[in-house]
Design a protein around this motif. Sequence first.
Motif, short mmCIF file in Angstrom:
data_model
loop_
_atom_site.label_atom_id
_atom_site.label_comp_id
_atom_site.label_asym_id
_atom_site.label_seq_id
_atom_site.Cartn_x
_atom_site.Cartn_y
_atom_site.Cartn_z
N ALA A 107 0.97 -1.17 0.10
CA ALA A 107 0.13 -0.05 0.08
C ALA A 107 0.84 1.36 0.01
CB ALA A 107 -0.89 0.07 1.07
N ALA A 108 1.98 1.15 0.61
CA ALA A 108 2.99 2.36 0.77
C ALA A 108 3.55 2.71 -0.74
CB ALA A 108 3.98 2.29 1.70
N LEU A 109 3.67 1.65 -1.47
CA LEU A 109 4.48 1.52 -2.73
C LEU A 109 3.44 2.07 -3.82
CD1 LEU A 109 6.58 -1.55 -2.91
CD2 LEU A 109 7.45 0.64 -2.61
N VAL A 110 2.21 1.91 -3.51
CA VAL A 110 1.26 2.38 -4.74
C VAL A 110 1.50 3.82 -5.16
CG1 VAL A 110 -1.40 2.61 -5.16
CG2 VAL A 110 -0.56 0.75 -4.14
N PRO A 111 1.37 4.85 -4.24
CA PRO A 111 1.73 6.13 -4.59
C PRO A 111 2.95 6.31 -5.43
CG PRO A 111 0.97 6.09 -2.23
CD PRO A 111 1.20 4.66 -2.76
N ARG A 112 3.87 5.53 -5.26
CA ARG A 112 5.27 5.75 -5.97
C ARG A 112 5.14 4.99 -7.44
NH1 ARG A 112 9.46 6.55 -2.51
NH2 ARG A 112 8.96 6.84 -0.18
N LEU A 113 4.02 4.44 -7.70
CA LEU A 113 4.07 3.79 -8.68
C LEU A 113 3.73 4.76 -10.11
CD1 LEU A 113 1.82 0.61 -7.93
CD2 LEU A 113 4.30 1.00 -8.40
N GLY A 114 3.13 5.69 -9.81
CA GLY A 114 2.54 6.77 -10.98
C GLY A 114 1.22 6.25 -11.32
N ALA A 115 0.54 7.13 -12.38
CA ALA A 115 -0.70 6.37 -12.96
C ALA A 115 -0.88 7.19 -14.23
CB ALA A 115 -1.81 6.62 -12.01
N GLU A 116 -1.38 6.77 -15.05
CA GLU A 116 -1.75 6.79 -16.48
C GLU A 116 -3.08 6.28 -17.18
OE1 GLU A 116 1.77 6.57 -18.84
OE2 GLU A 116 2.12 4.27 -18.49
N LEU A 117 -3.52 6.97 -18.15
CA LEU A 117 -4.54 6.34 -18.62
C LEU A 117 -4.47 5.11 -19.46
CD1 LEU A 117 -7.95 6.37 -19.01
CD2 LEU A 117 -7.42 7.95 -21.17
N ILE A 118 -3.63 5.21 -20.51
CA ILE A 118 -3.20 4.16 -21.24
C ILE A 118 -1.65 4.46 -21.43
CG2 ILE A 118 -3.09 3.13 -23.75
CD1 ILE A 118 -5.48 2.71 -22.12
N PRO A 119 -0.96 3.10 -21.30
CA PRO A 119 0.79 3.63 -21.73
C PRO A 119 0.97 4.08 -23.07
CG PRO A 119 0.06 1.21 -20.82
CD PRO A 119 -1.02 2.12 -21.08
N GLN A 120 1.86 5.13 -23.06
CA GLN A 120 2.17 5.82 -24.36
C GLN A 120 2.74 4.59 -25.40
OE1 GLN A 120 1.75 8.78 -25.53
NE2 GLN A 120 1.09 9.61 -23.85
N LEU A 121 2.07 4.49 -26.64
CA LEU A 121 2.64 3.56 -27.72
C LEU A 121 3.22 4.09 -28.75
CD1 LEU A 121 1.92 0.78 -28.46
CD2 LEU A 121 -0.19 1.74 -29.76
N ALA A 122 4.50 3.53 -28.89
CA ALA A 122 5.26 4.36 -29.94
C ALA A 122 4.88 3.37 -31.17
CB ALA A 122 6.78 3.65 -29.75
N GLN A 123 4.41 4.15 -32.20
CA GLN A 123 3.77 3.60 -33.37
C GLN A 123 4.93 3.59 -34.60
OE1 GLN A 123 -0.42 4.77 -34.11
NE2 GLN A 123 -0.35 5.64 -32.00
N GLY A 124 6.18 4.60 -34.54
CA GLY A 124 6.91 4.31 -35.69
C GLY A 124 6.73 5.60 -36.47
N ARG A 125 5.49 6.44 -36.08
CA ARG A 125 5.32 7.68 -36.76
C ARG A 125 4.77 8.56 -35.90
NH1 ARG A 125 2.20 6.30 -41.57
NH2 ARG A 125 3.80 4.65 -41.79
N PHE A 126 5.01 9.96 -36.22
CA PHE A 126 4.19 10.92 -35.48
C PHE A 126 4.07 12.22 -36.58
CE2 PHE A 126 8.79 11.28 -34.62
CZ PHE A 126 9.10 12.55 -34.73
N GLU A 127 3.29 13.03 -36.03
CA GLU A 127 2.91 14.11 -36.75
C GLU A 127 3.52 15.52 -36.14
OE1 GLU A 127 -1.41 14.29 -37.65
OE2 GLU A 127 -1.28 12.49 -38.66
#
Length: 601
Positions: free
Chosen positions: A112-132
């Motif tokens: 429980a003490a480690l949970v705040p240290r994990l960080g949180a995000e909606l969906i992991p950033q996905l590297a698709q090999g291209r960007f705009e």
Amino acid sequence: VIPMLSSARIRSAIAFPEETHRSREPRTRVGRAMRAGRRGLFDTGPAVLVAVVGLAARWIARGLKLALALPARLVMGGYRRLASGYARVLPWALDHRALVLLLAAGAAALAAALVPRLGAELIPQLAQGRFEMNLKLPPGAPLQRTDEVVRQVQARAAAVDSIETVHAVSGTGNRIDANPTEAGENIGDLLIVMDRGSDPELERAAMDALRAVAAEVPGLQAKIERPALLSFATPLAIEVLGYDLERLKRLGEDIARALERSERFADVKSSLEQGHPEIQIRFDQERVAALGLTVREISDQVVRKLRGEVATRYSWRDRKIDVLVRADERDRSSVEDVRQLIVNPRSERPLTLQSVAQIIATEGPAEIHRVDQERAALITANLRYGTLKDGVAEARALIDGVTLPYGTRVRIAGQSEEMDASFRSLMFALSLAVFLVYLVMAAQFESLIHPFVILLSVPLAGVGAVLSLWLTGTALSVIVFIGLIMLAGIVVNNAIVLIDLINQLRAAGSARRDAILEAGQARLRPIVMTTLTTAIGLAPLAIGIGEGAEVRAPMAITVIGGLLVSTLLTLVVIPVMYDLLDRGARLETAPAGDVYQQARP
């Protein structure tokens, strides 16, 4: 199917004596031919096929036996040591129940003490090999200037080793059919394709290099986006709410500058940061009325001369072409020309527009956002590094250092808002899954205590999941919660087979402690087998090989870590809890089989 196959026996002409297949001899040649065909089809053919398959299986088994001899010895040697250690640990745990439960509670508190240290995000950033990359020059910049800047950025992007191709467009859309803040001669777009095999770190380095190039051009705004596989808001979106547009603009600029000073945020943009040049006409109501005119009449005259009015339509073939009548371009090409427009053309004494109004050249907002019927300035930003939770926490700290004008307020939205809503719904789904599992087990065990003991494996699995996420540097996300929901149904299996055998042994007349020790030794092998097969089966996902691994790996890491730690704790903690909570229960000896029955007081 498995019991049926286990009990089946292959019947063939080879397996049984000839007399078992004797029958009445056919009298005709057709009958004899049919009998020979039947024997070949149903006796000889299957027998030969079974013999060939059996021979091949035996040779394959011999080859596998030789190839797997060393791994098998290593695995069985490890299992024997595990079984020997478990035979000593389990009696000790039953004699020191308080210490075992204290250690389990300590492990849960650590997780429980480690949970705040994990960080949180909606969906992991996905590297698709291209960007705009979207480039925006100040409003009014000509197409030639935009093309010059786009070529400059494109040349620098092509020089990056990890970038394969760069496709650029200078000028997009127009003011009639497109959003003026996202289209026009001052807008340029670049599509960057990375080399095959480029990892997320190379993609992030290429983005930082292009941002540095854009920062060298005065007045240039750059924004980098990945292709949207799922429709999500910008990672960080700050809504500045109020009524006064000037206050909103100043506050939005202050917050945007505070975010730009931080190395965490990139592509910071405010919806009210840049407006469009415009001419404002402010009428003198009293003077207009004294001259016998109305503001509407004068406004209509100005609109007709500047924008024009459709006088008629010209028919040419099957088309209708509007005939637009308006003032000559020489009479409306500058602010001074607008001041000299005649507002009463039919009067004997012509009046100019500047005699009844004040004409001001200024800059107006390009767009006005509204949230819940309230004007808002929207500040958006991407994250260079870190999780969404860390970015939101830093943004809150920066906003606290900005003085809010009277009548304004600030709210953080974007993916942070979507993440909170998703986590709440997934927590409800997890709670519902645990409740349904408890109901099913309570119905099957006909007890409320035994399912409760089994469900203790769920928080023990949470300890393993948190530890595995922390060790691998994986943040909490929707994918992790899906793995936790899977764990709620997987980890109880080990406890179910253990508790079920304890109840069967007690129903057969064994004492509680003897039943616990015997069941632990008997169920150790299947529990270890199922745990290892599940963990090894998910290992390729957890390693994260191939495209899209960023999304798949967190779920596998959660399940593997939770299952391994839960198994180790289940083999010790569950028997201790059973011994502690089931002290008052007495199981009667079953009349036959392995059926057990709870005795009623």
